[in-house]
Design a protein around this motif. Structure first.
Motif, PDB file in Angstrom:
ATOM      1  N   GLN A  22       0.810  -1.214   0.000  1.00 42.26           N
ATOM      2  CA  GLN A  22       0.000   0.000   0.000  1.00 42.26           C
ATOM      3  C   GLN A  22       0.846   1.268   0.000  1.00 42.26           C
ATOM      4  O   GLN A  22       0.851   2.044   0.945  1.00 42.26           O
ATOM      5  N   GLY A  47     -11.415  -1.081  -5.892  1.00 39.46           N
ATOM      6  CA  GLY A  47     -10.266  -1.698  -5.226  1.00 39.46           C
ATOM      7  C   GLY A  47      -9.116  -2.080  -6.126  1.00 39.46           C
ATOM      8  O   GLY A  47      -8.176  -2.754  -5.684  1.00 39.46           O
ATOM      9  N   LYS A  50      -5.871  -0.669  -4.880  1.00 37.07           N
ATOM     10  CA  LYS A  50      -5.493  -1.391  -3.660  1.00 37.07           C
ATOM     11  C   LYS A  50      -4.892  -2.749  -3.999  1.00 37.07           C
ATOM     12  O   LYS A  50      -3.887  -3.169  -3.402  1.00 37.07           O
ATOM     13  N   LYS A  51      -5.483  -3.438  -4.971  1.00 36.52           N
ATOM     14  CA  LYS A  51      -4.964  -4.757  -5.365  1.00 36.52           C
ATOM     15  C   LYS A  51      -3.568  -4.654  -5.964  1.00 36.52           C
ATOM     16  O   LYS A  51      -2.813  -5.628  -5.963  1.00 36.52           O
ATOM     17  N   ASP A  55      -2.300   2.986  -2.281  1.00 43.92           N
ATOM     18  CA  ASP A  55      -3.294   3.749  -1.524  1.00 43.92           C
ATOM     19  C   ASP A  55      -3.379   5.118  -2.198  1.00 43.92           C
ATOM     20  O   ASP A  55      -2.582   6.008  -1.919  1.00 43.92           O
TER      21      ASP A  55
END
Length: 337
Positions: A22, A47, A50-51, A55
């Motif tokens: 992140q 997401g 995020k994956k 962030d």
């Protein structure tokens, strides 16, 4: 239909030793949240960032907000800019930034006109007695229109982002963002305007490009690759998957937007091939080529915006993060054409 992440790409990053810890990234846009930013919001909402171990904070622009100086100053990590003219200027002025992806194959800059006035032909636009063009347009792409298509300064009047003068004069033409102003004209004027994309008449710049600092590209190439990959997948999923969560995020950031306006804009993006056309059909969303950058620069030299050799084109963009056909399998699974 659910959005799909390209896990093959994710596995490739993991195999390369990319730790998904992140990393905090700030990405700034050039205007208030709108459908033209949808893929980036999608990658946050579903997401995808995020994956890919990111962030991401999205920092929107606006009429009183200039995010461009924040990138070279190190206050943001990536910047969305309008088209290659900004990037040419950066190289010319020694600003250490570089384009790492081009999310729009076509610049949405357009000329719009009233129907039934003979302006269905692009060549007839230069006969209009009134052209409402903002000052920045007058000193950039209008110069190209003059040299390439024979438009005349005598008809110019400033466009102040108020549709009133255009709506009141059926012989007027004005500039517009092809995925925005036509919607506003239809809402306020109760008619569908004639829309001519400059991109369909030789204005070959990429648009909605992602810029990074040159030191970031050199020192953190895996971070750049992850951001570019996730953004590409965000755009594929936004156009062809479930974008409700992304739309909700944009409306929260920009309450002036409505769901209906966003969806109308997405429909225009698809219809006009803004994101997914040209090189993107062969090499995936975000695609770029040296030849096209050279072609656009040559046009701008002819238009008098730059001198031949004034800009080192090798410093404008890097192709190392794009043209990998990423997301084309996702598009196929989502039924995109």
């Amino acid at each position: 239909m659910k959005n799909i992440i390209s896990f093959a790409a994710l596995a490739l990053n993991l195999a390369a030793g990319t730790a998904l810890a992140q990393d905090k990234v700030t990405f700034a846009t050039n205007w208030k949240a709108q459908a033209a930013h949808g893929g980036f919001y999608q990658a946050v909402a579903d997401g995808t960032y995020k994956k890919f171990g990111l962030d991401v904070t999205l920092l929107q622009g606006g009429p009183q907000v200039n995010n461009r100086p924040l990138l070279p100053a190190g206050r943001i990590d990536f910047l969305m800019t309008g088209n290659l003219l900004h990037s040419f200027d950066n190289v010319k002025n020694g600003v250490p930034t570089v384009v790492v992806a081009a999310m729009f194959q076509k610049d949405p800059q357009a000329l719009i006109a009233h129907p039934g006035q003979g302006y269905e032909s692009f060549e007839k636009l230069k006969t209009a007695p009134l052209a409402l063009i903002a000052k920045d347009g007058q000193f950039s792409w209008w110069q190209w229109l003059k040299v390439t298509h024979g438009f005349k300064d005598e008809v110019l009047k400033p466009y102040n982002y108020n549709l009133g003068p255009f709506l009141a004069n059926p012989k007027a033409i004005q500039q517009g963002y092809s995925v925005a102003e036509p919607i506003y004209v239809e809402n306020q004027g109760k008619f569908k305007p004639v829309v001519h994309l400059l991109a369909d008449h030789g204005f070959s710049t990429y648009s909605t490009v992602i810029e990074a600092r040159t030191d970031t590209v050199k020192d953190k190439p895996q971070l750049v690759q992850r951001f570019v990959d996730a953004s590409i997948l965000g755009w594929v999923n936004y156009l062809y998957g479930d974008r409700k969560a992304a739309n909700a995020m944009m409306i929260k950031d920009n309450p002036e937007m409505t769901e209906a306006e966003i969806e109308a804009s997405v429909a225009l993006m698809k219809q006009q091939g803004i994101v997914d056309s040209g090189e993107a059909l062969r090499n995936g969303v975000g695609a770029m080529s040296t030849e096209r950058i050279q072609d656009f620069y040559a046009q701008m030299v002819k238009a008098g915006l730059y001198k031949a050799g004034e800009v080192d084109l090798s410093k404008v963009a890097t192709l190392q993060f794009v043209n990998k056909k990423l997301g084309m399998d996702v598009k196929a699974k989502l039924g995109g054409r």
